[in-house]
Design an enzyme around this catalytic site. Structure first.
Site, PDB file in Angstrom:
ATOM      1  N   HIS A 311      -7.873   4.115 -43.680  1.00 41.31           N
ATOM      2  CA  HIS A 311      -7.525   2.885 -44.409  1.00 41.31           C
ATOM      3  C   HIS A 311      -6.074   2.546 -44.122  1.00 41.31           C
ATOM      4  O   HIS A 311      -5.231   3.445 -43.984  1.00 41.31           O
ATOM      5  CB  HIS A 311      -7.710   3.093 -45.919  1.00 41.31           C
ATOM      6  CG  HIS A 311      -7.805   1.815 -46.674  1.00 41.31           C
ATOM      7  ND1 HIS A 311      -6.683   1.119 -47.078  1.00 41.31           N
ATOM      8  CD2 HIS A 311      -8.866   1.091 -47.062  1.00 41.31           C
ATOM      9  CE1 HIS A 311      -7.061   0.023 -47.706  1.00 41.31           C
ATOM     10  NE2 HIS A 311      -8.394  -0.037 -47.705  1.00 41.31           N
ATOM     11  N   ASP A 369     -16.391   2.151 -48.094  1.00 40.69           N
ATOM     12  CA  ASP A 369     -17.630   1.867 -47.347  1.00 40.69           C
ATOM     13  C   ASP A 369     -18.430   3.110 -47.003  1.00 40.69           C
ATOM     14  O   ASP A 369     -19.548   2.999 -46.499  1.00 40.69           O
ATOM     15  CB  ASP A 369     -17.274   1.123 -46.049  1.00 40.69           C
ATOM     16  CG  ASP A 369     -16.686  -0.238 -46.353  1.00 40.69           C
ATOM     17  OD1 ASP A 369     -15.554  -0.509 -45.922  1.00 40.69           O
ATOM     18  OD2 ASP A 369     -17.348  -1.011 -47.063  1.00 40.69           O
TER      19      ASP A 369
HETATM   20  C1  SDX Z   1     -12.128  -2.023 -45.863  1.00 37.16           C
HETATM   21  O1  SDX Z   1      -7.476  -3.564 -46.361  1.00 37.16           O
HETATM   22  C2  SDX Z   1      -8.332  -3.259 -47.295  1.00 37.16           C
HETATM   23  O2  SDX Z   1      -8.010  -3.082 -48.432  1.00 37.16           O
HETATM   24  C3  SDX Z   1      -9.765  -3.192 -46.832  1.00 37.16           C
HETATM   25  C4  SDX Z   1     -10.792  -2.765 -47.857  1.00 37.16           C
HETATM   26  C5  SDX Z   1     -10.964  -3.782 -48.962  1.00 37.16           C
HETATM   27  O3  SDX Z   1     -11.441  -3.401 -50.028  1.00 37.16           O
HETATM   28  O4  SDX Z   1     -10.700  -4.982 -48.700  1.00 37.16           O
HETATM   29  O5  SDX Z   1     -10.426  -1.522 -48.412  1.00 37.16           O
HETATM   30  C6  SDX Z   1     -12.188  -2.627 -47.220  1.00 37.16           C
HETATM   31  O6  SDX Z   1     -12.029  -2.734 -44.909  1.00 37.16           O
HETATM   32  C7  SDX Z   1     -12.140  -0.523 -45.739  1.00 37.16           C
HETATM   33  C8  SDX Z   1     -11.997  -0.044 -44.274  1.00 37.16           C
HETATM   34  C9  SDX Z   1     -13.363  -0.152 -43.606  1.00 37.16           C
HETATM   35  N1  SDX Z   1     -13.251   0.144 -42.151  1.00 37.16           N
HETATM   36  C10 SDX Z   1     -13.689   1.271 -41.629  1.00 37.16           C
HETATM   37  O7  SDX Z   1     -14.133   2.216 -42.276  1.00 37.16           O
HETATM   38  C11 SDX Z   1     -13.619   1.307 -40.098  1.00 37.16           C
HETATM   39  C12 SDX Z   1     -13.040   2.659 -39.643  1.00 37.16           C
HETATM   40  N2  SDX Z   1     -11.631   2.720 -40.031  1.00 37.16           N
HETATM   41  C13 SDX Z   1     -10.659   2.326 -39.016  1.00 37.16           C
HETATM   42  O8  SDX Z   1     -11.058   1.319 -38.161  1.00 37.16           O
HETATM   43  C14 SDX Z   1      -9.249   2.199 -39.589  1.00 37.16           C
HETATM   44  O9  SDX Z   1      -9.037   3.303 -40.364  1.00 37.16           O
HETATM   45  C15 SDX Z   1      -8.874   0.962 -40.372  1.00 37.16           C
HETATM   46  C16 SDX Z   1      -9.145  -0.283 -39.623  1.00 37.16           C
HETATM   47  C17 SDX Z   1      -9.596   0.932 -41.686  1.00 37.16           C
HETATM   48  C18 SDX Z   1      -7.382   1.052 -40.651  1.00 37.16           C
HETATM   49  O10 SDX Z   1      -6.769   0.976 -39.429  1.00 37.16           O
HETATM   50  P1  SDX Z   1      -5.143   0.932 -39.325  1.00 37.16           P
HETATM   51  O11 SDX Z   1      -4.511   0.919 -40.636  1.00 37.16           O
HETATM   52  O12 SDX Z   1      -4.777  -0.149 -38.380  1.00 37.16           O
HETATM   53  O13 SDX Z   1      -4.824   2.322 -38.774  1.00 37.16           O
HETATM   54  P2  SDX Z   1      -4.717   2.662 -37.250  1.00 37.16           P
HETATM   55  O14 SDX Z   1      -5.836   2.015 -36.521  1.00 37.16           O
HETATM   56  O15 SDX Z   1      -3.324   2.386 -36.813  1.00 37.16           O
HETATM   57  O16 SDX Z   1      -5.010   4.229 -37.283  1.00 37.16           O
HETATM   58  C19 SDX Z   1      -3.950   5.143 -37.406  1.00 37.16           C
HETATM   59  C20 SDX Z   1      -4.404   6.317 -36.547  1.00 37.16           C
HETATM   60  C21 SDX Z   1      -4.800   5.894 -35.130  1.00 37.16           C
HETATM   61  O17 SDX Z   1      -4.541   7.006 -34.297  1.00 37.16           O
HETATM   62  P3  SDX Z   1      -3.127   6.979 -33.409  1.00 37.16           P
HETATM   63  O18 SDX Z   1      -3.165   5.719 -32.582  1.00 37.16           O
HETATM   64  O19 SDX Z   1      -2.004   6.980 -34.428  1.00 37.16           O
HETATM   65  O20 SDX Z   1      -3.202   8.240 -32.595  1.00 37.16           O
HETATM   66  O21 SDX Z   1      -5.582   6.899 -37.118  1.00 37.16           O
HETATM   67  C22 SDX Z   1      -6.662   6.771 -36.198  1.00 37.16           C
HETATM   68  C23 SDX Z   1      -6.281   5.719 -35.193  1.00 37.16           C
HETATM   69  O22 SDX Z   1      -6.908   5.961 -33.938  1.00 37.16           O
HETATM   70  N3  SDX Z   1      -7.820   6.357 -36.985  1.00 37.16           N
HETATM   71  C24 SDX Z   1      -9.058   6.818 -36.827  1.00 37.16           C
HETATM   72  C25 SDX Z   1      -9.824   6.172 -37.807  1.00 37.16           C
HETATM   73  N4  SDX Z   1      -9.062   5.342 -38.499  1.00 37.16           N
HETATM   74  C26 SDX Z   1      -7.821   5.454 -37.996  1.00 37.16           C
HETATM   75  N5  SDX Z   1      -9.589   7.710 -35.969  1.00 37.16           N
HETATM   76  C27 SDX Z   1     -10.910   7.962 -36.085  1.00 37.16           C
HETATM   77  N6  SDX Z   1     -11.727   7.374 -36.999  1.00 37.16           N
HETATM   78  C28 SDX Z   1     -11.214   6.479 -37.879  1.00 37.16           C
HETATM   79  N7  SDX Z   1     -12.001   5.932 -38.768  1.00 37.16           N
END
Ligand code: SDX
Length: 435
Positions: A311, A369
């Site tokens: 998140h 989720d």
């Molecule tokens: C919702 O914003 C909100 O409040 C949203 C929400 C709401 O109520 O409105 O809470 C609802 O959207 C919840 C999130 C649902 N999405 C998912 O579950 C999809 C999987 N999650 C990821 O796509 C990700 O965690 C996000 C999109 C939710 C957040 O992404 P960020 O904040 O942009 O974080 P990032 O992509 O910069 O990740 C930081 C690191 C990265 O690695 P590095 O580049 O630093 O090496 O963490 C890794 C990412 O690759 N990472 C993950 C991961 N999520 C982040 N690696 C593997 N699996 C994951 N799920």
């Protein structure tokens, strides 16, 4: 705007030694903000923050999230208390007006919403323009945006009363339209709302009843549905709420703004994650496949991510996921589903991931989720409806932020700038002179 604190931040250009003092504003709780509204006119510089990881877009009193502590407050009330002690329409009122309603206020509010649950009869013909296998989110984008063609008496955004009616209509009609999208996909007749039912009961009735026989509301499932709506009602300045605010800043009508929010929510990185989680759990199939999926999620060269994990704000357990997991057990028990393979897989995946350094280091926890899809599938919803239910509930938050924006004297049309790295000016060449 919040009172400027006595503090300021000094920005110094190392190349010229020139400095600028930037005012600091403190909130009631959470990070303070550096006011950069005059930065460009004073310094000629923009700030640069793709994805807005460190940017406050507005002042708000609706929702507070402490991502490190895993705290979510709606107007100061913790989400688990609201989910376990309140109901969705009461939370929608709280988001909108800032206080929990007293008995009279609650009765009036519920009556206003109840008497707006029907949709214009001509809207039904909109559905016949879609293929039966259209994704219901595609239908919702279209039909909600079309509401502005039917309710002209609540599109004048400068009229407080019309804005109020638009909010009532949107909260009230989303369940009706969502149920219609589901019925349309089945080829079953649309079911009109019943004013004698509660918000969640009415939605289950419109979704799962058929004219051929009486429909019995299961109170445990209705309560679980209402709780799931509360857990999805609002979440500060997330992507879809920010989309609604940005659309509203141009003066677009409320129905168009909410349709914009629905399109943004659809993405798998946001509200579409609940559908993606279930697909992932089904693809995993059995627990022995989990190490492979975790390995893929950690592999930078693989675009796969663990859906329902991570998140932007929570670097701790999403408090909504905890309540969702409890609700999952209640619903499965009520439905007599023992050892649901998807729940087993989800629990084992969570256990393994939360012990893995990659997830621990990056502070990746289950989010709202991760468990919701398991409950919704058990209740009989197809995966394609999961994000529709998210949009149905989030409409309460979207309209609260939409209204708050009008009361915020600081707001103006949202128009970010950029770091331009394209071509400098160059002369046009006729096609015969090009290489
Ligand atoms: C919702 O914003 C909100 O409040 C949203 C929400 C709401 O109520 O409105 O809470 C609802 O959207 C919840 C999130 C649902 N999405 C998912 O579950 C999809 C999987 N999650 C990821 O796509 C990700 O965690 C996000 C999109 C939710 C957040 O992404 P960020 O904040 O942009 O974080 P990032 O992509 O910069 O990740 C930081 C690191 C990265 O690695 P590095 O580049 O630093 O090496 O963490 C890794 C990412 O690759 N990472 C993950 C991961 N999520 C982040 N690696 C593997 N699996 C994951 N799920």
């Amino acid at each position: 705007m919040a009172d400027a604190s006595k503090r300021s931040m000094t920005l110094t250009d190392d190349a010229t030694g020139k400095s600028w003092k930037l005012p600091v504003f403190d909130g009631t709780v959470g990070p303070s903000v550096i006011d950069i509204r005059k930065l460009y006119s004073d310094t000629g510089y923009f700030t640069h923050d793709p994805g807005f990881t460190s940017t406050s877009s507005c002042e708000s009193k609706i929702t507070f999230i402490d991502g490190d502590k895993g705290i979510l407050l709606h107007r100061g009330y913790p989400i688990d208390e609201l989910a376990n002690k309140s109901d969705f329409l009461e939370v929608a009122y709280l988001l909108q007006y800032g206080e929990l309603p007293n008995a009279t206020q609650k009765e009036d509010w519920v009556k206003h919403i109840t008497y707006h649950t029907m949709v214009h009869e001509q809207l039904s013909s909109f559905f016949s323009g879609f293929r039966r296998d259209a994704h219901p989110m595609a239908i919702m984008c279209g039909v909600v945006g079309a509401l502005s063609a039917f309710y002209h008496d609540s599109t004048d955004i400068h009229d407080e009363e019309q804005r109020e009616i638009a909010c009532h209509r949107l909260i009230a009609k989303m369940p009706t339209l969502a149920a219609m999208a589901y019925k349309y996909s089945l080829g079953q007749p649309f079911v009109y709302p019943q004013n004698s039912l509660s918000f969640a009961e009415n939605f289950l009735y419109m979704t799962f009843s058929v004219p051929a026989e009486p429909y019995k509301i299961n109170p445990v499932l209705a309560k679980a549905m209402d709780k799931i709506f509360i857990l999805h009602a609002d979440h500060e300045q997330n992507a879809s709420t920010s989309t609604v605010r940005l659309a509203s800043s141009s003066g677009a009508n409320p129905f168009a703004c909410i349709a914009a929010g629905i399109t943004s929510l659809w993405g798998p990185a946001h509200g579409g994650a609940n559908e993606a989680v279930l697909k992932m759990l089904m693809e995993i199939g059995s627990k022995d496949k989990i190490p492979e999926i975790v390995k893929r999620a950690k592999d930078k060269s693989d675009t796969f991510r663990l859906m329902g994990f991570g998140h932007r704000v929570y670097k701790n357990y999403d408090p909504r996921a905890k309540v969702m997991q409890e609700t999952c057990r209640e619903v499965l028990a009520e439905l007599g589903i023992k050892n649901d393979p998807l729940l087993e897989t989800a629990m084992e995946l969570e256990r393994i991931a939360l012990q893995d350094d990659y997830f621990v280091q990056k502070k990746l926890y289950p989010n709202v989720d991760f468990y919701s899809g398991i409950i919704l599938r058990a209740m009989g919803f197809p995966m394609s409806m999961f994000t529709v239910l998210f949009a149905l509930a989030r409409t309460a938050g979207w309209v609260a932020h939409w209204q708050e924006q009008f009361r915020d004297g600081e707001q103006k049309i949202g128009r970010p700038r950029q770091l331009y790295t394209g071509s400098v000016q160059r002369p046009f060449l006729p096609v015969g002179q090009r290489k």
